[in-house]
Each structure stands twice: as structure tokens, then as C-alpha cells.
Design an enzyme around this catalytic site. Sequence first.
Site, PDB file in Angstrom:
ATOM      1  N   ARG A 126       0.849  -1.189   0.000  1.00 33.82           N
ATOM      2  CA  ARG A 126       0.000   0.000   0.000  1.00 33.82           C
ATOM      3  C   ARG A 126       0.888   1.244   0.000  1.00 33.82           C
ATOM      4  NH1 ARG A 126      -5.057  -1.106   0.517  1.00 33.82           N
ATOM      5  NH2 ARG A 126      -5.572   1.070   1.025  1.00 33.82           N
ATOM      6  N   ASP A 268     -20.147  -4.916  -8.046  1.00 33.33           N
ATOM      7  CA  ASP A 268     -18.854  -4.346  -8.407  1.00 33.33           C
ATOM      8  C   ASP A 268     -18.004  -5.314  -9.226  1.00 33.33           C
ATOM      9  OD1 ASP A 268     -16.998  -2.374  -8.506  1.00 33.33           O
ATOM     10  OD2 ASP A 268     -16.165  -2.712  -6.521  1.00 33.33           O
ATOM     11  N   CYS A 308     -22.001 -28.763  -5.348  1.00 35.71           N
ATOM     12  CA  CYS A 308     -22.565 -27.959  -4.268  1.00 35.71           C
ATOM     13  C   CYS A 308     -23.921 -28.489  -3.807  1.00 35.71           C
ATOM     14  CB  CYS A 308     -22.728 -26.509  -4.714  1.00 35.71           C
ATOM     15  SG  CYS A 308     -21.199 -25.614  -4.995  1.00 35.71           S
ATOM     16  N   CYS A 311     -23.700 -30.799  -0.891  1.00 39.74           N
ATOM     17  CA  CYS A 311     -22.690 -30.460   0.112  1.00 39.74           C
ATOM     18  C   CYS A 311     -23.331 -30.256   1.478  1.00 39.74           C
ATOM     19  CB  CYS A 311     -21.937 -29.196  -0.301  1.00 39.74           C
ATOM     20  SG  CYS A 311     -20.698 -28.660   0.905  1.00 39.74           S
TER      21      CYS A 311
END
Length: 368
Positions: A126, A268, A308, A311
Site C-alpha cells: 500500500r 462491483d 454444491c 454439500c
Amino acid sequence: MWKTVSESCNLICDYCYYRNCKGNVSDIDVIDDALLEKFIKEYMELTDGVASFVWQGGEPLLAGIDFFERVVQLQGKYAPPHTIISNSVQTNGTLIDQNWASFFKKYHFLVGVSLDGPKEINDQRRKTGSGSGSFHLIMNGIQHLKNAGVPFNILTVIHQGNVNKVAEVLKFFKEHQYHYLQFIPCMKFKAQTIEEPGKYEITPKEYGDFLCEVFDHWYNNGKPQFSERFFDSMLASYVVGEGEICTHRKTCPETLLLESNGEAYPCDFYIHSDFFLGNVREDSLTSILHKKKEHPFQKLKSNLPSSCQTCEFLHLCFGGCPRNRDWRRSSQDSEPDYFCESYKQVYRYTQTHLKNLSEILALKNGVD
């Protein structure tokens, strides 16, 4: 969720998901006033007593304090009586001074500050636009928040520089009395396209080991002394059936992601023409929200890989994040979330403790 200044940022973190963050702040694209007012007016007309705003970037504070003064003025102007308004901002912390801290305190902003650990860890990745470390600037900003009594949390990116340093990182946070933490795995941003699963710097085993070690510190023999978002969300899954973070929810959240120019997307991770929902400058917010509700994006998470569907932990992650699996393929052919084994590892490691803790909380709060 507004990308307040698009991808403009005063730091050049080498792992940043946004490719255009280059530490150059000479050309900042801030949400203009007409667009801001139109959106807030239409949003307030649709609220049912609660209005939530999240301000992100790039570095949102580059928009300037006058911009955020205008935000709260417009919120007050258009909010129906008795509306609860919440504002949160995710910042790198380097620009926070006494004026910013006083503003956040006055208007009850929740502030998220990005910090990867002590100086020798944080400054590896950073950096400022000049190439120097950002640690001291961040710590100075946090001190202003503490002096003003502003609530804040710490967001830490997990990468090769800190994935094996859990004890060191948590000791540092404890010494500085940072009680609200969140850890997210570092993406290999240069390789990102929506056509393929996300790529990450750390392996599923490294992430699983990291989470299990964090859990030991968090659990503290059944008496957690700090908040960690992943485990708080897991605990919520045991108590009420669904967590708060995306990974622990049955469907993707109803958040609307807005670029600074008004373009709207469902997430996003899906800023792409295939997922474009409209522009709040020209389109009504109602029409955009309707389009989001009807968009195929809403079914991505439930389009589960075959592995899945049987699961034992499906009730906790609901298949994880669609972004981290090959969601363009059929559910039968697609691979599970990149961090599937990480989640299984931590779910197995924590389930007895979290079940016990959830039972204690249920009894204390009268939850059936």
C-alpha cells in the site's frame, strides 16, 4: 453503493482491483450535482423508513468535504419524515484530518479504513503515488477518527505478505484497540475478466489456514472480544439461518452499484455491458431496480455446480460467490467457488464452537 470518484485514488496499491488506480489525482471524476440530486430524490421516494448509502472509490474522500456536505444536505431535503439515514465510507484513511473526522462525527458516518497490518506489512503493498509507504498517513487518519469518537472498522487485504502472520497482525490490531475487523483475499487484478472465475494471490489452503487461526483468536473460549465480519456472519447463519456477507447469503444482495457517471450495475464484480442496468442520469431509479430484479444476474448464485447441491455446508455458503466459479457454464459442468475447500475447512473447524455459541445467544435473546 456509489463509486464516488470512479477509480481515482492517491495510492498505488499493487494489488488494487481497479486497473486505473495509479496514484494520479489530477483528473478526478466526481459525481456532479444534478446527478446526485436526481438520484437522492428518487431514492428517498422509494424508501420505507430506512435509506442506506455506501461511498466507495477509488478513494472517495478525493471528492472533497464540500461534496459530502452537499450529500447530507440533499438527504435531509428529500428524506420523508422519520427516515433513518445511514452513510458509510470506505477509505484508505490517508486524507482524514480533524475536519473530516468532525464531519463524520456530526453526521454519524461509519468509516471503513484499509490497513494491512503493522508498518512493515502494510507498506509492502500500500504505497503513495510517490512510491513511499502509506502507514503513517493511515495511522494519523485513524487517530483523528478516535479523537473525534467516530466509529470505524479495519479492512485488511490478505496476501503473501500477511497470510502467514495472523498472530502478528492481530496483536497489532489489539494493541491499537481496533475492535472491528474484516479480511478479504487478494485478487490478481491483472487477470480479471468476467468471462472466467476470479484469480487470487493466495491458495485455498492458505486462506483456510488463515481463517482457522483467526477463529481461534476471535472465539476466545466462547467470549469473543472483537468483531470479525466473516465469523460474525457465520454466527448469524447459525442463529437466524443466513449471514450478512454475500458468501453466507442464499442470493446475491440487492445492492445497486453506481459509477460516478451514473451507470448502474448489480455488483462491483460485474461492471460489464452484459450487466448494464441503465444510467440514473437518464433512467428512473424505479426502472433500473425493476431491470435488476428481472436480470439473469439474480439467478447466478442459485445456478449451483453439481458438487454444491449435495454439500453438507450448502446452508452456510449457498455456493459461495458466482464470481469465483465458472458461472457461464451449466451448473452441472461448472467448478465450485475457488475458495470452496477453504470454506469447508473452516466450517468443519468451527461448527461445534459456533453451534454452542449460537445456542447460548438464542437462549439469551429468546430466539426459538
